[in-house]
Design a protein around this motif. Structure first.
Motif, short mmCIF file in Angstrom:
data_model
loop_
_atom_site.label_atom_id
_atom_site.label_comp_id
_atom_site.label_asym_id
_atom_site.label_seq_id
_atom_site.Cartn_x
_atom_site.Cartn_y
_atom_site.Cartn_z
N LEU A 150 71.12 2.75 -51.16
CA LEU A 150 70.27 2.00 -50.23
C LEU A 150 68.80 2.23 -50.55
CD1 LEU A 150 70.00 0.30 -47.55
CD2 LEU A 150 69.75 2.50 -46.40
N ARG A 151 68.01 1.15 -50.53
CA ARG A 151 66.57 1.25 -50.71
C ARG A 151 65.87 0.71 -49.48
NH1 ARG A 151 65.32 -0.80 -56.93
NH2 ARG A 151 66.63 0.75 -58.01
N ARG A 152 64.92 1.49 -48.99
CA ARG A 152 64.13 1.03 -47.85
C ARG A 152 62.78 1.73 -47.86
NH1 ARG A 152 65.66 2.27 -41.94
NH2 ARG A 152 63.49 1.61 -41.82
N GLU A 153 61.85 1.16 -47.10
CA GLU A 153 60.51 1.71 -47.04
C GLU A 153 60.38 2.69 -45.88
OE1 GLU A 153 57.90 -1.70 -46.89
OE2 GLU A 153 57.56 -1.59 -49.06
N LEU A 154 59.90 3.90 -46.22
CA LEU A 154 59.63 4.93 -45.23
C LEU A 154 58.28 5.55 -45.56
CD1 LEU A 154 63.14 6.65 -45.13
CD2 LEU A 154 62.17 5.18 -43.36
N PHE A 155 57.78 6.36 -44.64
CA PHE A 155 56.49 7.00 -44.85
C PHE A 155 56.67 8.45 -45.28
CE2 PHE A 155 54.69 3.39 -42.75
CZ PHE A 155 53.40 3.31 -43.27
N VAL A 156 55.81 8.86 -46.22
CA VAL A 156 55.71 10.26 -46.61
C VAL A 156 54.38 10.78 -46.08
CG1 VAL A 156 55.67 11.92 -48.51
CG2 VAL A 156 57.06 9.85 -48.69
N THR A 157 54.43 11.86 -45.33
CA THR A 157 53.20 12.48 -44.80
C THR A 157 52.92 13.74 -45.60
OG1 THR A 157 54.46 13.74 -43.15
CG2 THR A 157 53.62 11.59 -42.49
#
Length: 610
Positions: A150-157
């Protein structure tokens, strides 16, 4: 200027204060969270995060008011007196930690800085699940789940050490009865691709200890928003409705602050068979990893002939010169050179193919023979605009002339300063001298007017040209005039290291007439670097000149007092040896810039062969 406050962007509500908004509003793009603003953050192609560009807030950053042009992220953090990118921890956010208001709420509540880079990334293998835990905060939080492919957009902090500790505490990782474990997911198993093209070598994420809530058809269930989640769960369980009410609003209100009820509800989820595994439990370790971004090198193959840049250990003794540490096997592959030229693979080669920095080589037995990482000193990384983890090329080099090892034994190893070359000022035009600032002269242990040896850039045969020149202290007006003029990239008359290479603060400057550039192999190499050391033979002559008067007095005294020729000769020899000893002590103390342990035997800290 665009209003980038959290209120203007609709990012100002924290789920801790508004539970039904969980996981909170996420940004539409990458940004730097700073002073309750989300400053726009633009990627730099094929570069590490430190080189990205950030738009400053109104009035500029704290220590540079009025700055309104985009600047490199590390420069912005430095100006704001914040932790640089390389010393931060990349943490994948799957819930409210991707909500700027929630981050501000957590940090400001503990008196910590809320300045945090937030990058929108493409993540493979991770989706947002539902933790099998009802929180007294009034919501059911998210938890990562493993969904292969699965590919999806998430945030890296990117959190600094204090911020990470605050988030760790909020997630309960130090509490045996806490909710989460922080794990390090390797980049090979879970690729996290940044907009710059970098695939992170690893990313931290919080995995729920109680597991995740299973779905009605395909476990585990995805978190689609708090209101929808609570409505669905209440519709599926009569017991939940009896305890928490019929609506999401009632559920949140009854759960908020009621730890006993939340614990009953959490047990009910397990009793009703609604709990399953996240698929990430295998990455949990007894002690959470604490590897910072600089040491989490990008995942993926390197260009042919390149190596990954690492940092030299803090306790390593460079013995007065910038070094590259490499494995014994790699040194043998390069022909066991004593010196190499370090070149930045990320710098466009078509524009300045020869930009590089000269370094001593250390073959280190403690480095993995199979590892393609070379440890590069900070001064060399600054000189070439390199970030740890980026690709570097190495070219063997050799110095002209025979190395005078007796000088190393008598006076200690030569002390070098790596300097950025600047086009000569008119005050020194057509003069075969170099201009150095006062601090550089002191680091070299010399005075204005003394001779120095400058080692330049090797030609195609690998030979490093060198010149012996007189070093003159740079006047403040010369430096100030150049600072006013310099700026821009390699096409500028006086290019700036911050604009062209993303480097700040820069190396010390050395002003050289253009004819000397040619003699040092620097033709056409803007922002080139050279190594400078004092001329020890010149310093020896200088010390002896100062001692001639003392030798003369001693000789006269010996001749006057002693009648025996043998005693005169012996006494004169003793005086000469004493003067030589004094000269040696004076030169070593002035020319060697090394720490000396006090109160214990000095340990040999150097590892490997130079």
């Amino acid at each position: 200027m665009e209003d980038r406050t959290l209120e203007a962007l609709g990012l100002h509500q924290a789920p801790r204060e508004h539970p039904l908004t969980y996981p909170g509003a996420w940004p539409a793009e990458s940004g730097l969270l700073h002073q309750r603003r989300l400053l726009r953050l633009r990627p730099a192609a094929d570069r590490r995060l430190a080189k990205w560009l950030v738009e400053p807030p109104p009035g500029g950053f704290r220590s540079e008011p009025g700055l309104d042009e985009p600047v490199r992220l590390n420069y912005a953090l430095m100006r704001a007196n914040e932790t640089l990118v390389g010393e931060r921890f990349p943490v994948l956010a799957v819930g409210s930690n991707a909500c700027p208001a929630q981050l501000c709420h957590k940090m400001e509540g503990e008196g910590a800085s809320a300045t945090i880079p937030m990058v929108k990334a493409e993540v493979t293998g991770i989706d947002v699940g539902v933790s099998a835990y009802i929180s007294p905060l009034g919501y059911i939080s998210s938890s990562p789940i493993h969904v292969p492919g699965l590919r999806r957009e998430l945030f890296v902090t990117w959190l600094d050490a204090h911020q990470l500790e605050i988030v760790d505490t909020s997630e309960g990782i130090f509490d045996p009865a806490g909710e989460y474990d922080r794990v390090l997911l390797p980049g090979g198993d879970f690729p996290v691709r940044l907009p710059s093209g970098e695939v992170l070598g690893g990313v931290y994420v919080y995995v729920h200890r109680y597991g995740v809530v299973s779905g009605s058809e395909t476990p585990p269930r995805r978190h689609l928003g708090e209101r929808q989640l609570l409505t669905d769960l209440l519709g599926e369980s009569r017991q939940l409705r009896e305890w928490f009410g019929d609506t999401a609003e009632e559920f949140s209100a009854r759960a908020r602050g009621n730890a006993e009820l939340c614990e009953k509800g959490t047990r009910l989820l397990a009793d009703e068979g609604r709990v399953t595994r996240s698929g990430l439990e295998g990455y949990v370790t007894e002690t959470p990893a604490t590897t910072v971004y600089d040491d989490l090198h990008p995942h993926g193959p390197l260009p042919e002939g390149s190596y990954r840049t690492g940092r030299t250990p803090d306790g390593f003794d460079q013995r007065g010169a910038g070094v590259v540490r490499m494995s014994v096997r790699l040194a043998q592959r390069l022909g066991n050179p004593e010196h190499v030229v370090v070149q930045n693979r990320q710098v466009p080669q078509a524009r300045h193919e020869r930009l590089g920095a000269l370094a001593n080589v250390v073959a280190a037995p403690d480095l993995d023979e199979e590892c393609e990482v070379v440890q590069v000193d900070n001064s060399l990384r600054v000189g070439t605009g390199l970030e740890p983890g980026e690709a570097v090329t190495l070219r063997p080099a050799r110095l002209l002339g025979r190395r005078r090892r007796w000088q190393d034994l008598v006076f200690g190893p030569a002390n070098y300063v790596t300097c950025r070359v600047q086009d000569g000022d008119r005050a020194s035009a057509e003069q075969e001298v170099c201009l150095l600032d006062e601090m550089t002269l002191e680091l070299l242990g010399i005075a204005s007017g003394d001779d120095v040896v400058i080692e330049g850039f090797p030609g195609d045969d690998g030979t490093v040209p060198a010149l012996q020149l007189k070093a003159i202290r740079t006047g403040e007006e010369v430096t100030a005039r150049r600072k006013q003029l310099h700026g821009g990239n390699m096409t500028s008359r006086y290019p700036s290291s911050i604009d062209a290479l993303g480097v700040y603060p820069d190396l010390p400057w050395v002003f050289l007439d253009r004819r000397l550039w040619s003699g040092l192999g620097l033709n056409g190499q803007w922002l080139g670097t050279v190594r400078i050391r004092c001329s020890r033979s010149y310093q020896l002559k200088k010390e002896l000149r100062e001692m001639v008067f003392l030798l003369g007095l001693a000789f006269i005294g010996v001749v006057t007092v002693l009648n025996s020729v043998a005693l005169r000769a012996l006494s004169l020899a003793v005086v000469v040896l004493l003067v030589g000893f004094v000269v040696n002590v004076r030169m070593r103390s002035r020319l060697m810039q090394r720490a000396r342990p006090v109160g214990r035997k000095r340990r040999r800290r150097r590892t490997g062969r130079v």
